[in-house]
Design a protein around this motif. Structure first.
Motif, PDB file in Angstrom:
ATOM      1  N   GLU A   1      16.044 -16.458   5.070  1.00  0.00           N
ATOM      2  CA  GLU A   1      14.999 -15.752   4.331  1.00  0.00           C
ATOM      3  C   GLU A   1      15.298 -14.264   4.238  1.00  0.00           C
ATOM      4  OE1 GLU A   1      11.333 -16.603   6.197  1.00  0.00           O
ATOM      5  OE2 GLU A   1      11.198 -18.661   5.454  1.00  0.00           O
ATOM      6  N   ASP A   2      15.871 -13.712   5.305  1.00  0.00           N
ATOM      7  CA  ASP A   2      16.209 -12.292   5.290  1.00  0.00           C
ATOM      8  C   ASP A   2      17.283 -12.003   4.251  1.00  0.00           C
ATOM      9  OD1 ASP A   2      16.105  -9.576   6.635  1.00  0.00           O
ATOM     10  OD2 ASP A   2      18.217 -10.068   6.876  1.00  0.00           O
ATOM     11  N   VAL A   3      18.250 -12.891   4.095  1.00  0.00           N
ATOM     12  CA  VAL A   3      19.292 -12.696   3.093  1.00  0.00           C
ATOM     13  C   VAL A   3      18.711 -12.781   1.692  1.00  0.00           C
ATOM     14  CG1 VAL A   3      21.410 -13.681   2.154  1.00  0.00           C
ATOM     15  CG2 VAL A   3      21.110 -13.481   4.620  1.00  0.00           C
ATOM     16  N   ARG A   4      17.828 -13.736   1.448  1.00  0.00           N
ATOM     17  CA  ARG A   4      17.211 -13.845   0.122  1.00  0.00           C
ATOM     18  C   ARG A   4      16.360 -12.622  -0.188  1.00  0.00           C
ATOM     19  NH1 ARG A   4      16.604 -19.412   1.642  1.00  0.00           N
ATOM     20  NH2 ARG A   4      14.490 -19.002   2.376  1.00  0.00           N
ATOM     21  N   PHE A   5      15.640 -12.138   0.800  1.00  0.00           N
ATOM     22  CA  PHE A   5      14.826 -10.947   0.583  1.00  0.00           C
ATOM     23  C   PHE A   5      15.716  -9.722   0.357  1.00  0.00           C
ATOM     24  CE2 PHE A   5      12.388  -7.343   2.461  1.00  0.00           C
ATOM     25  CZ  PHE A   5      11.438  -7.255   1.463  1.00  0.00           C
TER      26      PHE A   5
ATOM     27  N   ILE B   1       8.562 -12.364  -0.028  1.00  0.00           N
ATOM     28  CA  ILE B   1       8.727 -11.675   1.255  1.00  0.00           C
ATOM     29  C   ILE B   1       8.589 -12.714   2.356  1.00  0.00           C
ATOM     30  CG2 ILE B   1       7.767  -9.939   2.820  1.00  0.00           C
ATOM     31  CD1 ILE B   1       6.861  -8.343   0.473  1.00  0.00           C
ATOM     32  N   PRO B   2       9.495 -12.741   3.335  1.00  0.00           N
ATOM     33  CA  PRO B   2       9.337 -13.691   4.456  1.00  0.00           C
ATOM     34  C   PRO B   2       7.999 -13.507   5.161  1.00  0.00           C
ATOM     35  CG  PRO B   2      11.537 -12.714   4.467  1.00  0.00           C
ATOM     36  CD  PRO B   2      10.756 -11.984   3.420  1.00  0.00           C
ATOM     37  N   LYS B   3       7.391 -14.615   5.532  1.00  0.00           N
ATOM     38  CA  LYS B   3       6.060 -14.553   6.149  1.00  0.00           C
ATOM     39  C   LYS B   3       6.081 -13.781   7.461  1.00  0.00           C
ATOM     40  CE  LYS B   3       4.698 -18.982   4.132  1.00  0.00           C
ATOM     41  NZ  LYS B   3       4.263 -20.382   4.403  1.00  0.00           N
ATOM     42  N   ALA B   4       7.200 -13.871   8.176  1.00  0.00           N
ATOM     43  CA  ALA B   4       7.286 -13.155   9.447  1.00  0.00           C
ATOM     44  C   ALA B   4       7.212 -11.645   9.246  1.00  0.00           C
ATOM     45  CB  ALA B   4       8.581 -13.525  10.170  1.00  0.00           C
ATOM     46  N   PHE B   5       7.665 -11.151   8.079  1.00  0.00           N
ATOM     47  CA  PHE B   5       7.610  -9.716   7.814  1.00  0.00           C
ATOM     48  C   PHE B   5       6.180  -9.236   7.610  1.00  0.00           C
ATOM     49  CE2 PHE B   5      12.170  -9.335   5.975  1.00  0.00           C
ATOM     50  CZ  PHE B   5      12.652  -9.800   7.176  1.00  0.00           C
ATOM     51  N   LEU B   6       5.286 -10.162   7.242  1.00  0.00           N
ATOM     52  CA  LEU B   6       3.890  -9.797   7.000  1.00  0.00           C
ATOM     53  C   LEU B   6       3.007 -10.070   8.209  1.00  0.00           C
ATOM     54  CD1 LEU B   6       3.571 -11.153   3.361  1.00  0.00           C
ATOM     55  CD2 LEU B   6       3.622  -8.765   4.055  1.00  0.00           C
TER      56      LEU B   6
ATOM     57  N   SER C   1      19.395  -5.171   5.215  1.00  0.00           N
ATOM     58  CA  SER C   1      19.674  -6.412   5.927  1.00  0.00           C
ATOM     59  C   SER C   1      21.046  -6.351   6.583  1.00  0.00           C
ATOM     60  CB  SER C   1      19.602  -7.600   4.962  1.00  0.00           C
ATOM     61  OG  SER C   1      19.981  -8.780   5.616  1.00  0.00           O
ATOM     62  N   THR C   2      21.077  -6.352   7.905  1.00  0.00           N
ATOM     63  CA  THR C   2      22.354  -6.434   8.607  1.00  0.00           C
ATOM     64  C   THR C   2      22.952  -7.832   8.506  1.00  0.00           C
ATOM     65  OG1 THR C   2      21.167  -6.934  10.664  1.00  0.00           O
ATOM     66  CG2 THR C   2      21.703  -4.621  10.223  1.00  0.00           C
ATOM     67  N   ILE C   3      22.108  -8.838   8.396  1.00  0.00           N
ATOM     68  CA  ILE C   3      22.615 -10.209   8.250  1.00  0.00           C
ATOM     69  C   ILE C   3      23.335 -10.357   6.918  1.00  0.00           C
ATOM     70  CG2 ILE C   3      21.939 -12.637   8.145  1.00  0.00           C
ATOM     71  CD1 ILE C   3      19.570 -11.975   9.895  1.00  0.00           C
ATOM     72  N   TYR C   4      22.810  -9.707   5.886  1.00  0.00           N
ATOM     73  CA  TYR C   4      23.450  -9.735   4.575  1.00  0.00           C
ATOM     74  C   TYR C   4      24.835  -9.106   4.638  1.00  0.00           C
ATOM     75  CZ  TYR C   4      23.822  -9.159  -0.513  1.00  0.00           C
ATOM     76  OH  TYR C   4      24.238  -9.220  -1.818  1.00  0.00           O
ATOM     77  N   GLU C   5      24.956  -7.993   5.358  1.00  0.00           N
ATOM     78  CA  GLU C   5      26.252  -7.345   5.519  1.00  0.00           C
ATOM     79  C   GLU C   5      27.187  -8.200   6.383  1.00  0.00           C
ATOM     80  OE1 GLU C   5      27.288  -4.641   4.049  1.00  0.00           O
ATOM     81  OE2 GLU C   5      25.387  -4.336   3.004  1.00  0.00           O
ATOM     82  N   GLU C   6      26.632  -8.849   7.414  1.00  0.00           N
ATOM     83  CA  GLU C   6      27.458  -9.684   8.280  1.00  0.00           C
ATOM     84  C   GLU C   6      28.021 -10.877   7.508  1.00  0.00           C
ATOM     85  OE1 GLU C   6      25.060 -10.751  11.563  1.00  0.00           O
ATOM     86  OE2 GLU C   6      25.147  -8.776  12.525  1.00  0.00           O
ATOM     87  N   GLU C   7      27.263 -11.420   6.576  1.00  0.00           N
ATOM     88  CA  GLU C   7      27.779 -12.527   5.777  1.00  0.00           C
ATOM     89  C   GLU C   7      28.959 -12.081   4.925  1.00  0.00           C
ATOM     90  OE1 GLU C   7      24.844 -14.472   3.470  1.00  0.00           O
ATOM     91  OE2 GLU C   7      24.150 -15.699   5.132  1.00  0.00           O
ATOM     92  N   LYS C   8      28.881 -10.876   4.373  1.00  0.00           N
ATOM     93  CA  LYS C   8      30.008 -10.356   3.597  1.00  0.00           C
ATOM     94  C   LYS C   8      31.240 -10.186   4.478  1.00  0.00           C
ATOM     95  CE  LYS C   8      27.350  -7.805   0.109  1.00  0.00           C
ATOM     96  NZ  LYS C   8      27.084  -6.459  -0.471  1.00  0.00           N
TER      97      LYS C   8
END
Length: 616
Positions: A372-376, A352-357, A420-427
């Motif tokens: 990190e958001d994409v990996r998560f 989990i990204p540290k910023a999320f915690l 993850s919107t970033i994950y969708e944006e990469e697609k």
């Protein structure tokens, strides 16, 4: 005679590893209800069993040893859940996996059968109440690695209720039937005679069939088969080390960190034998060690508690005479770097990204946080796939109980929203680059459209043909919408197209075009009203109203015509003299005379008058 009841048919259906249905032609749709090959043994962790067996536990059965190891793991997971970091991580797993879509739905149901969609929507949103129950289901699955759900099935209505089962009580049994190696059942052994999910009079041992239990499990390690591996198992050892290090730090700060004072008392000429009594009197008067009485709750300052937190009292005499009070600083603890090291390892095990915690100081840059958001998001997608596979099993049981079979039994797809919107944006960015590249290559004439379909988009021959047919349908739909928008005419209903140059020129309608068919030609007997059109009138003829003028040339109006076509009218005497003058030397050439219509009418009229006079 074979048993044809609903439960016996469900048992046969789920005795196989997968459910295969023909969806038309050569296409098959496979629904894997167990999602893994069955294991030939029931051991939880093989390496742990070898350690325990070597320690003199060989007399215990495998089932008892497995259950004992599982209970030990579950106790550790319960203790880990009390930690703030791990508890927050489990909440994040559940929150991100149950995000609502842009349409406000937790679970999206895709099918071309509206009746199946209504049945599954009623199952998940009304009976199962997935909007509220899916969150704790996923959290427990991530915490223990397994989650068991008891399905209450009615022969008439299908699934009527779902009841969660404790992982402490349920065991999965495989390989019990040699003739059917895929046969699976579940054993419920309650540790107490009272259970919150059972009546008091029920037995503590119960067996359930495979179709009666939905087993959510995280399959990531084959050593844990037939159970799943907890999402926090990778941080279990690190969590224990971090806990010990934190306890050591607290103990050191409490016991060694307080600042102490040194009291140097001048004893003057007091005899050595009386120094101890004198020091005790001073200590008893000056030291204030607060002690709380249990009976009254008041402070009691009478006790003389000697421990390492107390001050020092030293008698001095002679050259060091004079009472003074010095301060002895406490010991500093420099082991926080070790705690930070272990904490970073724990966060890495949770993925989990540290910023999320809440560790905002750990954010390096926006690009790093996006990566990190994409990996998560990939981790959440894996959890969602496992959840969807078991929800599909629940849907299949319900549809089979409702009477659906064959292709209709798997004619649906379930989907959870990726957070993850970033994950969708990469697609989307990847598809955008592919589309631009394909358009440029076709526009510049480098390759053909078929090459682009196969090498850039990865389409097969069948998909290319299907895509071309769908494009034709899109053009037809676009033309229909243009007709409705511009002309207010729907060609699909009226059978006519308005404003189309080709249809207006040919006089065809959409129905006629449909009658022609792909082979072309006209229908038998020809089209209605077909043939060569009637020939119109010609100028100078009596075939039409615009033909020859029987009363005189219409161009000779207004007192005679001076047009260049007909010339000026001549008298007979002038005509004769003109003819005699057209001689060339002695030889008179023959002239082709052209009698005008006026002269012919004049001669006809004179001839008629002459004939009438002679007759008289």
């Amino acid at each position: 005679m074979a048993d044809k009841s609903l439960f016996s048919r469900l048992r046969r259906l789920f005795s196989t590893n997968v459910i295969v249905r023909n969806v038309g032609g050569k296409k098959l749709k496979v629904s894997d209800t167990s999602r893994t090959q069955s294991t030939s043994k029931n051991n939880l962790v093989d390496r742990y069993q070898k350690i325990f067996t070597g320690a003199g536990l060989s007399g215990y059965s495998d089932s008892l040893l497995t259950k004992s190891m599982r209970l030990n793991l579950f106790k550790d997971y319960e203790s880990m859940d009390s930690d703030a970091i791990i508890s927050s991580a489990l909440d994040i797993y559940a929150d991100e996996s149950t995000m609502k879509s842009e349409y406000g739905e937790v679970l999206e149901i895709k099918t071309d059968n509206n009746q199946i969609k209504d049945i599954l929507h009623n199952l998940f949103y009304d009976i199962v109440n997935i909007e509220f129950n899916l969150w704790p289901w996923i959290r427990n699955m991530c915490k223990y690695g397994d989650f068991f759900l008891h399905l209450e099935i009615n022969e008439k209505y299908g699934i009527t209720n779902v009841v969660p089962l404790s992982v402490y009580d349920v065991s999965r049994l495989e390989g019990m039937d040699p003739e059917n190696p895929e046969y699976v059942k579940y054993l419920i052994e309650s540790t107490t005679t009272e259970h919150r999910y059972k009546p008091e009079h029920s037995a503590t041992r119960e067996e359930l069939e495979n179709y009666e239990v939905a087993h959510f499990r995280l399959l990531s390690d084959s050593n844990y088969l037939p159970y799943g591996k907890s999402q926090i198992e990778g941080g279990r050892k690190i969590w224990k080390q971090l806990t010990l290090m934190e306890d050591a730090m607290l103990i050191h700060r409490i016991m060694r960190a307080p600042e102490k004072r040194i009291f140097k008392l001048d004893i003057g000429n007091i005899p050595p034998a009386e120094v101890d009594n004198y020091m005790q009197q001073v200590i008893s008067k000056m030291k204030k060690a607060p002690v709380v009485e249990e009976a009254t709750g008041d402070y009691n300052l009478k006790y003389n508690m000697q421990n390492i937190t107390e001050d020092f009292f030293l008698p001095v005499r002679g050259g060091d005479s004079g009472t003074s009070i010095d301060s002895l600083p406490g010991l500093t603890y420099e082991a926080t770097e070790d705690i930070e090291y272990l904490k970073n390892k724990l966060l890495a095990s949770l993925r989990i990204p540290k910023a999320f915690l809440g560790y905002e100081d750990q954010i390096g840059s926006k690009a790093t946080l996006a990566a990190e958001d994409v990996r998560f998001a990939r981790t959440i997608e894996r959890i969602q796939r496992i959840t969807l596979s078991e929800l599909t099993k629940i849907a299949i049981v319900h549809l089979y109980s409702q009477g659906y079979q064959d292709a209709d039994l798997v004619n649906f797809e379930l989907d959870l929203t990726n957070p993850s919107t970033i994950y969708e944006e990469e697609k989307l960015e990847l598809w955008d680059k592919k589309t631009n590249l394909a358009g440029d290559m076709i526009e510049k004439g480098i390759v053909s459209s078929e090459w682009v379909y196969k090498n850039i988009f990865g389409f097969t021959e069948e998909e290319i043909v299907e895509m071309d047919e769908q494009k034709v349908l899109d053009y037809r739909t676009k033309y229909r919408r243009d007709q409705i928008e511009q002309e207010g005419n729907d060609p699909a209903k009226s059978g006519q197209s308005v404003g189309s140059p080709s249809d207006l020129a040919m006089g065809r309608t959409s129905h006629e075009l449909d009658d022609i068919g792909p082979e072309g030609g006209s229908p038998p007997g020809g089209w209605n009203g077909a043939g060569r059109p009637k020939e119109g009138g010609k100028y100078g003829k009596d075939s039409g109203v615009r033909g020859r003028d029987p009363l005189g040339a219409h161009d000779k109006r207004k007192g005679g015509s001076g047009s260049r076509k007909y010339g000026k009218t001549l008298a007979l005497a002038q005509y004769d003299s003109l003819k005699k003058s057209m001689t060339f030397g002695k030889k008179e050439k023959e002239i082709i005379t052209e009698v005008s219509e006026l002269e012919r009418e004049y001669k006809d009229e004179v001839s008629s008058l002459t004939n009438s006079v002679s007759n008289d």
